[in-house]
Scaffold this active site. Structure first.
Site, mmCIF file in Angstrom:
data_model
loop_
_atom_site.group_PDB
_atom_site.id
_atom_site.type_symbol
_atom_site.label_atom_id
_atom_site.label_comp_id
_atom_site.label_asym_id
_atom_site.label_seq_id
_atom_site.Cartn_x
_atom_site.Cartn_y
_atom_site.Cartn_z
ATOM 1 N N LYS A 43 -6.493 -101.660 -34.601
ATOM 2 C CA LYS A 43 -7.555 -101.825 -33.644
ATOM 3 C C LYS A 43 -7.911 -103.286 -33.434
ATOM 4 C CE LYS A 43 -9.501 -97.856 -35.932
ATOM 5 N NZ LYS A 43 -10.544 -97.485 -36.912
ATOM 6 N N GLY A 44 -7.479 -104.140 -34.346
ATOM 7 C CA GLY A 44 -7.967 -105.519 -34.405
ATOM 8 C C GLY A 44 -7.746 -106.355 -33.149
ATOM 9 N N ASP A 103 -1.657 -112.909 -41.599
ATOM 10 C CA ASP A 103 -2.096 -113.268 -42.946
ATOM 11 C C ASP A 103 -0.841 -113.452 -43.806
ATOM 12 O OD1 ASP A 103 -3.701 -113.562 -45.207
ATOM 13 O OD2 ASP A 103 -4.097 -111.434 -45.423
ATOM 14 N N VAL A 153 -12.407 -113.204 -42.899
ATOM 15 C CA VAL A 153 -13.213 -113.347 -41.685
ATOM 16 C C VAL A 153 -13.406 -112.003 -40.993
ATOM 17 C CG1 VAL A 153 -12.608 -115.763 -41.249
ATOM 18 C CG2 VAL A 153 -11.137 -113.955 -40.364
ATOM 19 N N ARG A 165 -16.390 -105.399 -36.100
ATOM 20 C CA ARG A 165 -15.376 -105.696 -35.081
ATOM 21 C C ARG A 165 -16.027 -106.151 -33.780
ATOM 22 N NH1 ARG A 165 -10.320 -103.728 -36.707
ATOM 23 N NH2 ARG A 165 -10.308 -101.824 -37.936
HETATM 24 P P1 IMP Z 1 -0.659 -109.273 -42.972
HETATM 25 O O1 IMP Z 1 0.314 -108.135 -42.916
HETATM 26 O O2 IMP Z 1 -0.939 -109.693 -44.384
HETATM 27 O O3 IMP Z 1 -0.273 -110.442 -42.112
HETATM 28 O O4 IMP Z 1 -2.034 -108.703 -42.552
HETATM 29 C C1 IMP Z 1 -2.424 -108.538 -41.306
HETATM 30 C C2 IMP Z 1 -3.568 -107.559 -41.240
HETATM 31 O O5 IMP Z 1 -4.495 -107.686 -42.331
HETATM 32 C C3 IMP Z 1 -4.329 -107.890 -40.004
HETATM 33 O O6 IMP Z 1 -3.859 -107.154 -38.921
HETATM 34 C C4 IMP Z 1 -5.750 -107.554 -40.377
HETATM 35 O O7 IMP Z 1 -5.994 -106.211 -40.027
HETATM 36 C C5 IMP Z 1 -5.831 -107.690 -41.861
HETATM 37 N N1 IMP Z 1 -6.502 -108.962 -42.257
HETATM 38 C C6 IMP Z 1 -5.931 -110.037 -42.840
HETATM 39 N N2 IMP Z 1 -6.836 -110.998 -43.085
HETATM 40 C C7 IMP Z 1 -8.017 -110.531 -42.594
HETATM 41 C C8 IMP Z 1 -9.356 -111.085 -42.533
HETATM 42 O O8 IMP Z 1 -9.663 -112.212 -42.946
HETATM 43 N N3 IMP Z 1 -10.288 -110.291 -41.961
HETATM 44 C C9 IMP Z 1 -10.029 -109.040 -41.470
HETATM 45 N N4 IMP Z 1 -8.799 -108.488 -41.514
HETATM 46 C C10 IMP Z 1 -7.797 -109.227 -42.077
HETATM 47 MG MG MG Z 2 -5.041 -105.623 -37.824
#
Ligand code: IMP
Ligand code: MG
Length: 171
Positions: A43-44, A103, A153, A165
């Site tokens: 949803k982000g 991330d 964040v 959100r």
């Molecule tokens: P990744 O697979 O580690 O790159 O994570 C990506 C997902 O983790 C993103 O789509 C977010 O939903 C969640 N995420 C990572 N860091 C944050 C943050 O600081 N706040 C909220 N959601 C986060």
């Molecule tokens: Mg996300």
């Protein structure tokens, strides 16, 4: 969500909108003569995608993928759980994958591989926020709004336990 004080926003509503205009302008130029399908990761990416696509000067199709990422791999060995796949056929189409934040990079890496297997003409990634210090896989976004340090964040699509959100800023 009454009485929540996030202190000073990390990025204000105005800063976010200015950045989106910048990215939108680059995307409009880069895809000026191409058929583009924007694929948002729910949803982000909801608010970011909504504002970004409305800033474009080119026509664009849109579709969505709904998935959740888990820190630990699920039973099927996948780091990402697909809740709903997109509807459009992307074979030979130009695809822009839109996410709120990169991330560790695991989610986008997984989605990129999944979409590349469908034979798009091109596939690029656009994120609003980039926690580049946290990367676990070698991947970079083609369009990234703001680089941020390793802090959690919320707001403008990003949640903590599904809340916050709907904030207009990132805090
Ligand atoms: P990744 O697979 O580690 O790159 O994570 C990506 C997902 O983790 C993103 O789509 C977010 O939903 C969640 N995420 C990572 N860091 C944050 C943050 O600081 N706040 C909220 N959601 C986060
Ligand atoms: Mg996300």
């Amino acid at each position: 969500m009454v009485g929540i004080d996030f202190g000073k926003p990390l990025f204000t509503r105005e800063e976010i909108q200015r950045k989106i205009q910048e990215i939108g302008s680059r995307v409009s130029t880069d895809y000026a003569d191409k058929d583009l399908i924007a694929v948002g990761v729910l949803k982000g990416a909801l608010f970011f995608m909504s504002d970004l696509l409305r800033s474009l000067r080119i026509s664009v199709r849109m579709d969505f993928i709904h998935c959740t990422s888990s820190a630990t791999k699920g039973k099927d060995g996948n780091p990402v759980r697909m809740l709903c796949d997109m509807k459009e056929d992307i074979k030979d189409k130009h695809v822009l994958l839109i996410e709120d934040i990169m991330d560790s990079g695991v989610t986008i890496d997984y989605l990129k591989k999944m979409l590349l297997a469908r034979g798009p003409a091109s596939l690029k990634v656009c994120v609003l926020l980039d926690k580049s210090d946290r990367r676990q896989v070698p991947i970079e976004a083609d369009y990234a709004g703001f680089r941020i340090p390793n802090k959690y964040v919320v707001g403008y699509g990003l949640d903590y336990n599904e809340l916050y959100r709907n904030l207009r800023f990132v805090g």
